[in-house]
Design a protein around this motif. Structure first.
Motif, PDB file in Angstrom:
ATOM      1  N   GLU A  30      -3.053  10.551 -10.339  1.00 18.87           N
ATOM      2  CA  GLU A  30      -1.834  12.007  -9.175  1.00 18.87           C
ATOM      3  C   GLU A  30      -0.892  12.602 -10.825  1.00 18.87           C
ATOM      4  O   GLU A  30      -0.214  13.039 -10.515  1.00 18.87           O
ATOM      5  CB  GLU A  30      -1.127  11.651  -8.629  1.00 18.87           C
ATOM      6  N   THR A  82       3.718  10.235  -8.733  1.00 22.25           N
ATOM      7  CA  THR A  82       3.369   9.714  -8.096  1.00 22.25           C
ATOM      8  C   THR A  82       4.093   8.160  -7.841  1.00 22.25           C
ATOM      9  O   THR A  82       4.604   8.286  -8.097  1.00 22.25           O
ATOM     10  CB  THR A  82       2.357   9.075  -7.540  1.00 22.25           C
ATOM     11  N   HIS A 135     -10.274   4.558  -3.725  1.00 22.64           N
ATOM     12  CA  HIS A 135      -9.071   4.301  -2.812  1.00 22.64           C
ATOM     13  C   HIS A 135      -7.804   5.157  -2.879  1.00 22.64           C
ATOM     14  O   HIS A 135      -6.838   3.835  -2.392  1.00 22.64           O
ATOM     15  CB  HIS A 135      -8.767   2.644  -2.133  1.00 22.64           C
ATOM     16  N   ASN A 136      -7.527   5.771  -3.316  1.00 20.51           N
ATOM     17  CA  ASN A 136      -6.772   6.718  -4.198  1.00 20.51           C
ATOM     18  C   ASN A 136      -5.457   6.987  -1.992  1.00 20.51           C
ATOM     19  O   ASN A 136      -4.317   7.366  -2.564  1.00 20.51           O
ATOM     20  CB  ASN A 136      -6.859   7.845  -4.361  1.00 20.51           C
ATOM     21  N   THR A 137      -6.400   7.253  -0.881  1.00 15.74           N
ATOM     22  CA  THR A 137      -5.799   7.283   0.507  1.00 15.74           C
ATOM     23  C   THR A 137      -4.707   6.167   0.536  1.00 15.74           C
ATOM     24  O   THR A 137      -3.887   5.952   1.513  1.00 15.74           O
ATOM     25  CB  THR A 137      -6.456   7.362   1.197  1.00 15.74           C
ATOM     26  N   ASP A 138      -5.420   4.901   0.088  1.00 18.45           N
ATOM     27  CA  ASP A 138      -4.148   4.095   0.306  1.00 18.45           C
ATOM     28  C   ASP A 138      -3.490   2.916  -1.216  1.00 18.45           C
ATOM     29  O   ASP A 138      -2.766   2.201  -0.600  1.00 18.45           O
ATOM     30  CB  ASP A 138      -5.218   2.141   0.471  1.00 18.45           C
ATOM     31  N   THR A 181       0.702  -1.193  -0.092  1.00 19.83           N
ATOM     32  CA  THR A 181      -0.124  -0.356  -0.227  1.00 19.83           C
ATOM     33  C   THR A 181       0.748   1.646  -0.117  1.00 19.83           C
ATOM     34  O   THR A 181       1.794   0.738   0.201  1.00 19.83           O
ATOM     35  CB  THR A 181      -0.758   0.131   1.292  1.00 19.83           C
ATOM     36  N   ARG A 182       0.502   2.059   0.168  1.00 16.81           N
ATOM     37  CA  ARG A 182       0.896   3.409   0.216  1.00 16.81           C
ATOM     38  C   ARG A 182       1.805   3.986   1.494  1.00 16.81           C
ATOM     39  O   ARG A 182       1.663   5.113   1.946  1.00 16.81           O
ATOM     40  CB  ARG A 182       0.083   4.682  -0.385  1.00 16.81           C
ATOM     41  N   HIS A 183       1.055   3.215   2.758  1.00 14.21           N
ATOM     42  CA  HIS A 183       1.374   3.259   3.566  1.00 14.21           C
ATOM     43  C   HIS A 183       3.097   2.757   4.372  1.00 14.21           C
ATOM     44  O   HIS A 183       3.162   2.056   4.065  1.00 14.21           O
ATOM     45  CB  HIS A 183       0.462   2.824   4.632  1.00 14.21           C
TER      46      HIS A 183
END
Length: 249
Positions: free
Chosen positions: A235, A239, A225-228, A24-26
């Motif tokens: 973007e 990105t 679900h772009n926050t994830d 994910t992006r996190h």
């Protein structure tokens, strides 16, 4: 094991000795538009940040870059038989039956597909955008697995990963025309249409002989679900990238 920096597809979670994950992006250290877990080497992010993000990601399984085979992807249909950890160029799918070796692809709207053959302990990681999908990269990958490893698709488990969803993937009519009619629908703008990358790739798995009950589709979208997840289209090209990996240890 699950944490915020990656998800293991449900279809692979109970298989002993199999590593399968989609990041994910996190959970990384990248900043700005790459925040935070950018695993894409070929971005304009700080290379030191990307290296640390990748180190952390692979450390979840006590692995390093030396245990990962990947390629600079070119939206083609070339497939590499991976024998060792390496970074090559020009391949959009990698397959291996080497114990302890991961194969992986990076994505930020295109579809990652992970395949496991439990009979021969063989795996595949596939990067499939619209060109790869139209070019039949999933079909070709399963065929090469059969040639190289004796894979029978009826025994395979497959995951069609997080990508841009059909509500947001608008393309020109000439691109849409290359997809099956039931995987495209008109957009409100003339000369445009929406196509369903997930189902189009899943169709190739089904047609190759992978049973429906052995195919999992990600419920997530890079746009919705772009926050994830990172989305190249949403973007505007600035990105990060997710990494989808699989390997039998």
């Amino acid at each position: 094991m699950q944490n915020s920096s990656y998800r293991t597809p449900a279809i692979f979670q109970t298989i002993p000795g199999l590593i399968a994950a989609e990041s994910t992006r996190h959970g990384g250290i990248s900043m700005g538009p790459y925040a935070s877990n950018n695993l894409g080497i070929n971005t304009d992010d700080d290379p030191a940040h990307v290296a640390e993000n990748r180190r952390r990601f692979l450390a979840n399984w006590q692995l390093t870059e030396a245990d990962l085979a990947s390629s600079y992807q070119v939206h083609g249909t070339a497939i590499r038989v991976a024998l060792q950890g390496e970074r090559t160029h020009g391949f959009d799918a990698l397959i291996t039956n080497k114990p302890g070796l991961l194969v992986g692809v990076t994505v930020a709207d295109c579809t990652p597909i992970l395949v496991y053959d439990p009979q021969n302990k063989a795996v595949a990681a596939i990067h499939s955008g619209w060109r790869g999908t139209v070019g039949g990269i999933v079909t070709d990958t399963l065929a090469l697995m059969q040639t190289e490893f004796g894979t029978n698709p009826v025994h395979c488990l497959a995951y069609v990963g997080t990508c841009i969803d059909d509500c947001n993937f608008e393309v020109s009519d000439d691109v849409a025309a290359q997809f099956a009619p039931h995987r495209q629908r008109p957009a409100s703008q003339p000369g445009k249409a929406f196509v369903d990358l997930k189902q189009a790739n899943a169709d190739q798995l089904r047609e190759a002989g992978v049973p429906e009950s052995q195919i999992e589709l990600s419920p997530y979208s890079t746009v919705t679900h772009n926050t994830d997840y990172f989305s190249h289209r949403l973007e505007k090209g600035i990105t990060g990238r997710m990494l989808a990996v699989i390997g039998a240890v």
